[in-house]
Scaffold this motif. Structure first.
Motif, PDB file in Angstrom:
ATOM      1  N   HIS A  78     105.102  12.099  34.962  1.00 55.45           N
ATOM      2  CA  HIS A  78     106.206  13.119  34.752  1.00 55.45           C
ATOM      3  C   HIS A  78     105.402  14.409  35.478  1.00 55.45           C
ATOM      4  O   HIS A  78     104.682  15.232  34.616  1.00 55.45           O
ATOM      5  N   THR A  81     107.813  20.720  38.186  1.00 49.24           N
ATOM      6  CA  THR A  81     109.022  20.898  39.070  1.00 49.24           C
ATOM      7  C   THR A  81     108.354  21.043  40.373  1.00 49.24           C
ATOM      8  O   THR A  81     107.557  22.239  40.629  1.00 49.24           O
ATOM      9  N   GLU A 100     110.004  17.215  31.864  1.00 54.59           N
ATOM     10  CA  GLU A 100     111.052  18.023  31.268  1.00 54.59           C
ATOM     11  C   GLU A 100     110.368  18.964  30.286  1.00 54.59           C
ATOM     12  O   GLU A 100     109.612  18.293  29.470  1.00 54.59           O
ATOM     13  N   THR A 101     110.150  20.035  30.594  1.00 55.75           N
ATOM     14  CA  THR A 101     109.339  20.886  30.061  1.00 55.75           C
ATOM     15  C   THR A 101     109.666  21.214  28.576  1.00 55.75           C
ATOM     16  O   THR A 101     111.106  22.088  28.531  1.00 55.75           O
ATOM     17  N   PHE A 114     115.295  21.447  22.788  1.00 51.48           N
ATOM     18  CA  PHE A 114     114.561  20.657  23.914  1.00 51.48           C
ATOM     19  C   PHE A 114     113.674  19.783  23.456  1.00 51.48           C
ATOM     20  O   PHE A 114     113.545  18.703  24.097  1.00 51.48           O
ATOM     21  N   TRP A 118     113.619  15.901  24.375  1.00 49.01           N
ATOM     22  CA  TRP A 118     112.633  15.440  25.215  1.00 49.01           C
ATOM     23  C   TRP A 118     112.137  14.059  24.413  1.00 49.01           C
ATOM     24  O   TRP A 118     111.817  13.180  25.111  1.00 49.01           O
ATOM     25  N   ASP A 121     114.473  11.138  24.670  1.00 47.42           N
ATOM     26  CA  ASP A 121     114.317  10.384  26.201  1.00 47.42           C
ATOM     27  C   ASP A 121     113.085   9.640  26.197  1.00 47.42           C
ATOM     28  O   ASP A 121     112.982   8.453  26.728  1.00 47.42           O
TER      29      ASP A 121
END
Length: 403
Positions: A78, A81, A100-101, A114, A118, A121
């Motif tokens: 991962h 970006t 995904e930060t 968040f 995270w 997921d």
């Protein structure tokens, strides 16, 4: 495949074999420890397992901004970006996704949501890959993300055990990387030594090493350890604007993450001139040299950490208070397992284990009187072989201080 030129010239090194060996080492340790999946966020460990390098220092303080999900069958990076293309051509990675930060700077007051998203997921993906109630090794993640992952049905353990034990033993091709990094760093230290003169600041002199390492496609220094004169005692005073005076000692610990990401870790102490070293400066240097070479001489395959502490050089009482905090330590892509302690520190801090072939070990010495004017730092990097040791660092010692 053009992306693979992000590593230095290969110097005859089979980098694919290096990556394959390292990935297999991690998976072997996972199997031995019963770990079904690892989520690695330490950029050094991501690089060890896959060869993927990206914003290494940034990633250390912004976790998780990029991370690796590793199982026995899949390796999913991962990536940060906009950087997904950097892993192209790496056979160690099956898939690259955008990270995904889950950090406060990215999420602000919504951090808990968040972290929950995270973790949910990640738990869903891990369960899909390895089944229900898996054991998952984590490192360097927010506490909230780890708590949420555990709540999602994962048995969370520390990833460091598997990764550190994997990293401890080097392959023949890895050792070529180690030596390439050392040779580059030695060229830099040679340039630094040639630049020594009274009137330079510590930072100006230290920058010579930086320039050389970066020009040879090394990465960075982990510490700021070049000091002169009274700032050599005690040790661990960070490089500053202090101006180097005449006839002072200058102590350096390289701590270079260099070519191919491998650590070049040796220490030397110089004399600034223009005069000759004093008897006291020579004594400090000679005592440090004695400690260093005694402890190098006792290292051998099959030796226990406890026996090393017992046989190591007995530090004279007048130097004991200022001793270096370790007698020796493992070395690979950074400083690593094992730590080898002095006999006096072993009962409280030490742990046992075995020195085995393929380990690279840095032997340390710092000698300076408590409250003294100056001190000497020396260190060598060695390979443990099947029959003994091989000294890997080649930078010479100072004859005028040994004489």
């Amino acid at each position: 495949m053009a992306q693979l030129d992000r590593e230095p010239a290969d110097e005859g090194i089979d980098l694919e074999a290096v990556r394959g060996y390292r990935l297999a080492r991690v998976r072997s340790q996972m199997a031995e420890l019963g770990v079904d999946a690892l989520v690695l966020s330490d950029p050094v460990n991501i690089r060890y397992a896959t060869g993927a390098r990206n914003m290494q220092v940034f990633s250390m303080r912004n976790a998780p901004s990029r991370y690796l999900l590793l199982t026995q069958e899949r390796s999913i990076l991962h990536e940060f970006t906009g950087c997904l293309h950097l892993a192209e051509g790496l056979e160690t990675i099956d898939e690259v996704r955008q990270a995904e930060t889950a950090s406060f700077v990215a999420a602000g007051p919504h951090i808990a949501a968040f972290e929950r998203a995270w973790a949910q997921d990640m738990a869903k993906e891990i369960t899909r890959l390895v089944g229900e109630r898996p054991t998952v090794g984590l490192e360097r993640l927010n506490a909230g993300a780890a708590i949420e992952l555990n709540a999602a049905g994962m048995r969370v353990v520390d990833a460091q055990y598997a990764v550190e034990m994997a990293r401890a033993v080097k392959s023949a091709e890895e050792l070529k990387c180690v030596k390439a990094s050392l040779r580059a760093t030695e060229r830099g230290v040679g340039a630094l030594r040639d630049a020594i003169r009274p009137g330079l600041s510590e930072a100006e002199l230290w920058s010579v090493l930086h320039q050389s390492v970066i020009a040879q496609n090394g990465d960075y220094m982990e510490t700021r350890l070049l000091n002169a004169g009274q700032r050599t005692n005690p040790w661990f005073q960070e490089t500053s604007e202090n101006v180097i005076g005449a006839n002072e000692l200058i102590a350096l610990d390289t701590d270079v993450v260099g070519c191919h990401g491998y650590y070049s870790d040796f220490s030397r102490t110089f004399h600034s001139g223009p005069g000759n070293p004093t008897p006291e400066q020579k004594t400090l240097y000679q005592v440090a040299y004695e400690q260093l070479h005694h402890n190098m001489s006792i290292l051998r395959p099959g030796m226990s950490f406890r026996d090393y502490a017992r046989e190591a050089w007995d530090i004279p009482e007048k130097y004991y208070a200022n001793r270096y905090y370790l007698s020796a330590h493992g070395c690979g892509m950074t400083g690593e397992y094992p730590y080898l302690y002095h006999a006096g520190d072993f009962p409280e801090s030490g742990y046992d284990g075995e020195i085995v072939p393929g380990m690279t070990i840095c032997v340390e010495s710092y000698i300076g009187l408590e409250g003294g004017d100056e001190g000497v730092k020396l260190e060598e990097q060695l390979l443990i072989t099947e029959t003994g040791t091989e000294v890997l660092s080649r930078f010479p010692f100072e004859e005028e201080l040994l004489g």
